[in-house]
Write a protein that holds these residues in place. Structure first.
Motif, PDB file in Angstrom:
ATOM      1  N   GLU A  44      10.938  12.580  -1.504  1.00  0.00           N
ATOM      2  CA  GLU A  44      10.629  12.987  -0.129  1.00  0.00           C
ATOM      3  C   GLU A  44       9.179  13.434  -0.016  1.00  0.00           C
ATOM      4  OE1 GLU A  44      11.316  13.785   3.945  1.00  0.00           O
ATOM      5  OE2 GLU A  44      12.464  12.652   2.459  1.00  0.00           O
ATOM      6  N   GLU A  45       8.722  14.246  -0.974  1.00  0.00           N
ATOM      7  CA  GLU A  45       7.343  14.727  -0.940  1.00  0.00           C
ATOM      8  C   GLU A  45       6.353  13.578  -1.116  1.00  0.00           C
ATOM      9  OE1 GLU A  45       8.070  19.168  -2.887  1.00  0.00           O
ATOM     10  OE2 GLU A  45       7.723  17.423  -4.165  1.00  0.00           O
ATOM     11  N   ALA A  46       6.681  12.650  -2.035  1.00  0.00           N
ATOM     12  CA  ALA A  46       5.804  11.505  -2.251  1.00  0.00           C
ATOM     13  C   ALA A  46       5.703  10.646  -1.006  1.00  0.00           C
ATOM     14  CB  ALA A  46       6.319  10.672  -3.434  1.00  0.00           C
ATOM     15  N   PHE A  47       6.822  10.482  -0.304  1.00  0.00           N
ATOM     16  CA  PHE A  47       6.818   9.681   0.922  1.00  0.00           C
ATOM     17  C   PHE A  47       6.003  10.379   2.007  1.00  0.00           C
ATOM     18  CE2 PHE A  47       8.709   8.015   4.860  1.00  0.00           C
ATOM     19  CZ  PHE A  47       8.540   6.670   4.631  1.00  0.00           C
ATOM     20  N   LEU A  48       6.136  11.707   2.106  1.00  0.00           N
ATOM     21  CA  LEU A  48       5.372  12.466   3.101  1.00  0.00           C
ATOM     22  C   LEU A  48       3.875  12.231   2.939  1.00  0.00           C
ATOM     23  CD1 LEU A  48       7.197  15.932   2.977  1.00  0.00           C
ATOM     24  CD2 LEU A  48       7.227  14.328   4.879  1.00  0.00           C
ATOM     25  N   VAL A  49       3.401  12.377   1.712  1.00  0.00           N
ATOM     26  CA  VAL A  49       1.970  12.222   1.460  1.00  0.00           C
ATOM     27  C   VAL A  49       1.535  10.770   1.652  1.00  0.00           C
ATOM     28  CG1 VAL A  49       0.156  12.496  -0.267  1.00  0.00           C
ATOM     29  CG2 VAL A  49       2.000  14.175  -0.123  1.00  0.00           C
TER      30      VAL A  49
ATOM     31  N   LEU B 133      10.246  15.299  10.561  1.00  0.00           N
ATOM     32  CA  LEU B 133       9.056  16.097  10.305  1.00  0.00           C
ATOM     33  C   LEU B 133       7.909  15.279   9.738  1.00  0.00           C
ATOM     34  CD1 LEU B 133       7.617  18.814  10.118  1.00  0.00           C
ATOM     35  CD2 LEU B 133       8.699  19.157   7.891  1.00  0.00           C
ATOM     36  N   TRP B 134       8.229  14.377   8.792  1.00  0.00           N
ATOM     37  CA  TRP B 134       7.138  13.666   8.118  1.00  0.00           C
ATOM     38  C   TRP B 134       6.343  12.789   9.061  1.00  0.00           C
ATOM     39  CZ3 TRP B 134       7.038   8.429   8.425  1.00  0.00           C
ATOM     40  CH2 TRP B 134       8.246   7.769   8.639  1.00  0.00           C
ATOM     41  N   LYS B 135       6.994  12.347  10.173  1.00  0.00           N
ATOM     42  CA  LYS B 135       6.289  11.471  11.099  1.00  0.00           C
ATOM     43  C   LYS B 135       5.198  12.220  11.857  1.00  0.00           C
ATOM     44  CE  LYS B 135      10.190   8.371  11.671  1.00  0.00           C
ATOM     45  NZ  LYS B 135      11.325   9.092  11.134  1.00  0.00           N
ATOM     46  N   GLN B 136       5.322  13.563  11.922  1.00  0.00           N
ATOM     47  CA  GLN B 136       4.276  14.328  12.582  1.00  0.00           C
ATOM     48  C   GLN B 136       2.969  14.328  11.782  1.00  0.00           C
ATOM     49  OE1 GLN B 136       5.050  15.442  15.576  1.00  0.00           O
ATOM     50  NE2 GLN B 136       7.074  14.568  15.224  1.00  0.00           N
ATOM     51  N   LEU B 137       3.076  14.037  10.500  1.00  0.00           N
ATOM     52  CA  LEU B 137       1.895  14.108   9.650  1.00  0.00           C
ATOM     53  C   LEU B 137       0.880  13.021   9.949  1.00  0.00           C
ATOM     54  CD1 LEU B 137       3.631  14.906   6.248  1.00  0.00           C
ATOM     55  CD2 LEU B 137       2.461  16.503   7.769  1.00  0.00           C
ATOM     56  N   VAL B 138       1.300  11.952  10.602  1.00  0.00           N
ATOM     57  CA  VAL B 138       0.368  10.845  10.842  1.00  0.00           C
ATOM     58  C   VAL B 138      -0.093  10.785  12.285  1.00  0.00           C
ATOM     59  CG1 VAL B 138       1.303   9.470   8.977  1.00  0.00           C
ATOM     60  CG2 VAL B 138       2.288   9.232  11.253  1.00  0.00           C
TER      61      VAL B 138
ATOM     62  N   HIS C  25       0.837  -1.200   0.000  1.00  0.00           N
ATOM     63  CA  HIS C  25       0.000   0.000   0.000  1.00  0.00           C
ATOM     64  C   HIS C  25       0.876   1.257   0.000  1.00  0.00           C
ATOM     65  CE1 HIS C  25      -3.852  -1.866   0.211  1.00  0.00           C
ATOM     66  NE2 HIS C  25      -3.670  -2.423   1.403  1.00  0.00           N
ATOM     67  N   LEU C  26       1.920   1.247   0.810  1.00  0.00           N
ATOM     68  CA  LEU C  26       2.806   2.407   0.904  1.00  0.00           C
ATOM     69  C   LEU C  26       3.467   2.694  -0.438  1.00  0.00           C
ATOM     70  CD1 LEU C  26       4.201   4.585   2.606  1.00  0.00           C
ATOM     71  CD2 LEU C  26       5.942   2.886   3.210  1.00  0.00           C
ATOM     72  N   ARG C  27       3.980   1.641  -1.071  1.00  0.00           N
ATOM     73  CA  ARG C  27       4.660   1.829  -2.357  1.00  0.00           C
ATOM     74  C   ARG C  27       3.677   2.277  -3.450  1.00  0.00           C
ATOM     75  NH1 ARG C  27       9.855   0.156  -2.637  1.00  0.00           N
ATOM     76  NH2 ARG C  27      10.654  -1.071  -0.884  1.00  0.00           N
ATOM     77  N   GLU C  28       2.465   1.773  -3.403  1.00  0.00           N
ATOM     78  CA  GLU C  28       1.468   2.216  -4.379  1.00  0.00           C
ATOM     79  C   GLU C  28       1.174   3.704  -4.212  1.00  0.00           C
ATOM     80  OE1 GLU C  28      -1.889  -0.252  -3.781  1.00  0.00           O
ATOM     81  OE2 GLU C  28      -0.944  -2.076  -4.589  1.00  0.00           O
ATOM     82  N   GLN C  29       1.054   4.134  -2.956  1.00  0.00           N
ATOM     83  CA  GLN C  29       0.794   5.544  -2.693  1.00  0.00           C
ATOM     84  C   GLN C  29       1.964   6.407  -3.161  1.00  0.00           C
ATOM     85  OE1 GLN C  29      -1.915   6.975  -1.618  1.00  0.00           O
ATOM     86  NE2 GLN C  29      -3.102   5.124  -1.198  1.00  0.00           N
ATOM     87  N   ILE C  30       3.181   5.943  -2.914  1.00  0.00           N
ATOM     88  CA  ILE C  30       4.365   6.708  -3.339  1.00  0.00           C
ATOM     89  C   ILE C  30       4.408   6.813  -4.862  1.00  0.00           C
ATOM     90  CG2 ILE C  30       6.892   6.658  -3.439  1.00  0.00           C
ATOM     91  CD1 ILE C  30       6.881   5.394  -0.657  1.00  0.00           C
ATOM     92  N   ALA C  31       4.150   5.692  -5.556  1.00  0.00           N
ATOM     93  CA  ALA C  31       4.188   5.699  -7.022  1.00  0.00           C
ATOM     94  C   ALA C  31       3.134   6.648  -7.589  1.00  0.00           C
ATOM     95  CB  ALA C  31       3.963   4.284  -7.549  1.00  0.00           C
ATOM     96  N   GLU C  32       1.943   6.672  -6.968  1.00  0.00           N
ATOM     97  CA  GLU C  32       0.893   7.573  -7.440  1.00  0.00           C
ATOM     98  C   GLU C  32       1.301   9.033  -7.269  1.00  0.00           C
ATOM     99  OE1 GLU C  32      -2.712   6.619  -5.458  1.00  0.00           O
ATOM    100  OE2 GLU C  32      -2.887   4.607  -6.350  1.00  0.00           O
ATOM    101  N   ARG C  33       1.927   9.349  -6.146  1.00  0.00           N
ATOM    102  CA  ARG C  33       2.363  10.725  -5.898  1.00  0.00           C
ATOM    103  C   ARG C  33       3.505  11.113  -6.830  1.00  0.00           C
ATOM    104  NH1 ARG C  33      -1.320   9.450  -3.434  1.00  0.00           N
ATOM    105  NH2 ARG C  33      -2.197  10.428  -5.260  1.00  0.00           N
ATOM    106  N   GLN C  34       4.425  10.154  -7.092  1.00  0.00           N
ATOM    107  CA  GLN C  34       5.532  10.450  -7.999  1.00  0.00           C
ATOM    108  C   GLN C  34       5.026  10.706  -9.416  1.00  0.00           C
ATOM    109  OE1 GLN C  34       7.829   6.909  -7.209  1.00  0.00           O
ATOM    110  NE2 GLN C  34       9.363   8.038  -6.028  1.00  0.00           N
ATOM    111  N   ALA C  35       3.964   9.997  -9.788  1.00  0.00           N
ATOM    112  CA  ALA C  35       3.402  10.181 -11.134  1.00  0.00           C
ATOM    113  C   ALA C  35       2.831  11.578 -11.322  1.00  0.00           C
ATOM    114  CB  ALA C  35       2.323   9.132 -11.391  1.00  0.00           C
ATOM    115  N   THR C  36       2.472  12.250 -10.211  1.00  0.00           N
ATOM    116  CA  THR C  36       1.946  13.606 -10.307  1.00  0.00           C
ATOM    117  C   THR C  36       3.040  14.658 -10.326  1.00  0.00           C
ATOM    118  OG1 THR C  36       1.730  13.833  -7.897  1.00  0.00           O
ATOM    119  CG2 THR C  36      -0.138  12.867  -9.093  1.00  0.00           C
ATOM    120  N   GLY C  37       4.320  14.206 -10.204  1.00  0.00           N
ATOM    121  CA  GLY C  37       5.435  15.139 -10.273  1.00  0.00           C
ATOM    122  C   GLY C  37       6.128  15.405  -8.961  1.00  0.00           C
ATOM    123  N   LEU C  38       5.683  14.798  -7.856  1.00  0.00           N
ATOM    124  CA  LEU C  38       6.353  15.003  -6.571  1.00  0.00           C
ATOM    125  C   LEU C  38       7.677  14.258  -6.545  1.00  0.00           C
ATOM    126  CD1 LEU C  38       3.391  14.615  -4.032  1.00  0.00           C
ATOM    127  CD2 LEU C  38       4.286  16.707  -5.063  1.00  0.00           C
ATOM    128  N   ASP C  39       8.658  14.799  -5.800  1.00  0.00           N
ATOM    129  CA  ASP C  39       9.920  14.090  -5.655  1.00  0.00           C
ATOM    130  C   ASP C  39       9.779  13.003  -4.595  1.00  0.00           C
ATOM    131  OD1 ASP C  39      10.074  15.290  -3.142  1.00  0.00           O
ATOM    132  OD2 ASP C  39      11.413  16.884  -3.822  1.00  0.00           O
TER     133      ASP C  39
END
Length: 451
Positions: free
Chosen positions: A51-56, A79-84, A35-49
């Motif tokens: 770190e940003e893809a991992f954050l989201v 910082l990213w761990k605060q997001l969850v 699930h995590l990797r799918e979410q990262i791939a989807e975010r990367q496809a939108t142009g995020l780098d």
């Protein structure tokens, strides 16, 4: 691949944390990572780098599973761990296997391993043939536990049976000379192939995953520790029992030789595998301590070996037994290196112990270089033999492994490479040893006339 090394390191750290949670089964960890990797791939496809893809992605996963929230609280420095950080949720029943049922499966497999060894010993009268088949009798029960634990699909389980069957045919169909060199080499290298097959079951068939391979490296080290403890404890218990029976005039040695040891030794292998799975939290506290104790001691031992070789004079005069012993020491050093890397926090900054590990690797390279020189000198003096070529090949593989590890460690210490690159090198190189073992078992006997 190097551009995504930091991303892989973050995912590996997240995975390592999640799989230590007792409520999360290995199959659930795999699903969470997917699930995590799918979410990262989807975010990367939108142009995020990365770190940003991992954050989201980690935030979205945090909305799905309370484990990510706990992970965020535990490591609030990033910082990213605060997001969850979301409100507490009561975890539902995860549907994992009851402890009593898993224990029953383990005990059944342990008894099955003992029965297989006992029946094999009774049916195979030739000791050399029995030695060739010993791994074939025991390892399937360990792999069977992993297959059941990881819920492997029938297709994946059947895929493991193909190389196992080929190996079984080769070990029993080849016309080995009794007590010959190629037979001994086959006996020594077949367990390497079998253990890697068990590793395929351990990682749930996902051998391409660097994190899963490193999990198996860590498991192997912990497995060796637990099995040693079981063996030592069993030896003490058996010794006390024998002593007590001897004092009352009863000879227990025949029962020990014919029934207790044939069941206890292979059965303990299955039990040790189960203990590592059941007690991961405890072992992970022990692992860093063990590596920090034995790394400096091993460095001293390697430096002493170099001194002994220098004092021995000409390389031709170095005894073959010493070269064999040094090969075993180098394998031990490599195992310690792999275990140390698997136990390390991949996101921690370089420290003194990392520099100490570099010293260990450089000392091992020096010993390996001396051994290679000695082997080539002996081959030039006395000619080729199966044992010499097998030892030469192994030392060349070790040299390549250690030199590359040293280079990556230097880059990590200088802040030019992430630790993930050093980790990935170890896991990428592991199949090379399995391939070499297969060459020795399959090709060496006919190439050298089965002598």
């Amino acid at each position: 691949m190097a551009a995504h090394a930091e991303l892989e390191a973050q995912i590996d750290r997240w995975r390592s944390y999640v799989q230590r949670r007792r409520a999360i089964s290995p199959a659930d960890v795999d699903e969470l990572e997917d699930h995590l990797r799918e979410q990262i791939a989807e975010r990367q496809a939108t142009g995020l780098d990365d770190e940003e893809a991992f954050l989201v992605a980690i935030k979205r996963l945090g909305n799905l599973d309370a484990v990510s929230q706990e992970f965020a609280r535990e490591h609030s420095d990033r910082l990213w761990k605060q997001l969850v950080l979301l409100p507490e949720k009561t975890p539902d029943d995860d549907g994992s296997t009851p402890a009593w049922r898993e224990l029953a499966v383990v005990l059944a497999l342990a008894v099955g391993a003992g029965i297989a060894v006992k029946v094999g010993f009774l049916l195979i009268e030739n000791e050399n043939v029995f030695a060739r088949n010993l791994g074939l009798l025991v390892v399937p029960f360990i792999a069977g536990y992993f297959t059941w634990k990881r819920r492997l699909t029938p297709r994946a389980g059947a895929a493991l049976l193909i190389p196992y069957g080929v190996l079984a045919v080769i070990l029993n169909a080849y016309p080995f000379s009794v007590g010959g060199s190629t037979e001994l080499l086959a006996v020594l290298h077949a367990p390497v192939i079998l253990w890697l097959l068990a590793g395929l079951a351990y990682v749930g068939g996902r051998w391409r995953s660097h994190s899963r391979r490193m999990d198996f490296v860590r498991f192997t080290g912990e497995f060796a520790i637990y099995y040693t403890l079981l063996a030592l404890g069993g030896a003490v218990l058996i010794g006390l029992t024998l002593g007590a029976f001897t004092l009352i005039g009863t000879d227990l040695e025949p029962v020990l030789a014919e029934w207790i040891l044939p069941f206890a030794v292979p059965g303990a292998l299955v039990v040790a595998a189960w203990l590592v799975e059941a007690k991961q939290n405890v072992v992970e506290n022990i692992a860093p301590v063990l590596t920090r104790i034995f790394t400096p001691l091993t460095i001293v031992m390697l430096l002493a070996l170099l001194g002994v070789i220098a004092a021995a004079g000409g390389l031709v005069d170095v005894e073959r037994e010493l070269l064999i012993l040094m090969d075993a020491i180098l394998i031990l050093v490599l195992s310690l290196l792999l275990y140390s890397i698997s136990a390390r926090d991949s996101l921690a900054r370089p420290g003194f112990f990392d520099a100490l590990q570099l010293v260990l690797v450089i000392a091992a390279i020096a010993v390996d270089a001396v051994m290679l020189t000695a082997m080539l000198t002996r081959i030039a003096e006395f000619g080729f033999s199966p044992n010499k070529i097998a030892a030469l090949g192994l030392n060349l593989l070790l040299l390549v492994h250690l030199v590359r590890a040293a280079w990556l460690t230097v880059g990590f210490l200088r802040g030019r490479r992430p630790f993930g690159q050093l980790e990935n090198w170890q896991t990428r190189y592991l199949p090379v040893y399995g391939a070499w073992a297969a060459v020795v078992v399959v090709l060496f006997p006919p190439a050298f006339g089965f002598i």
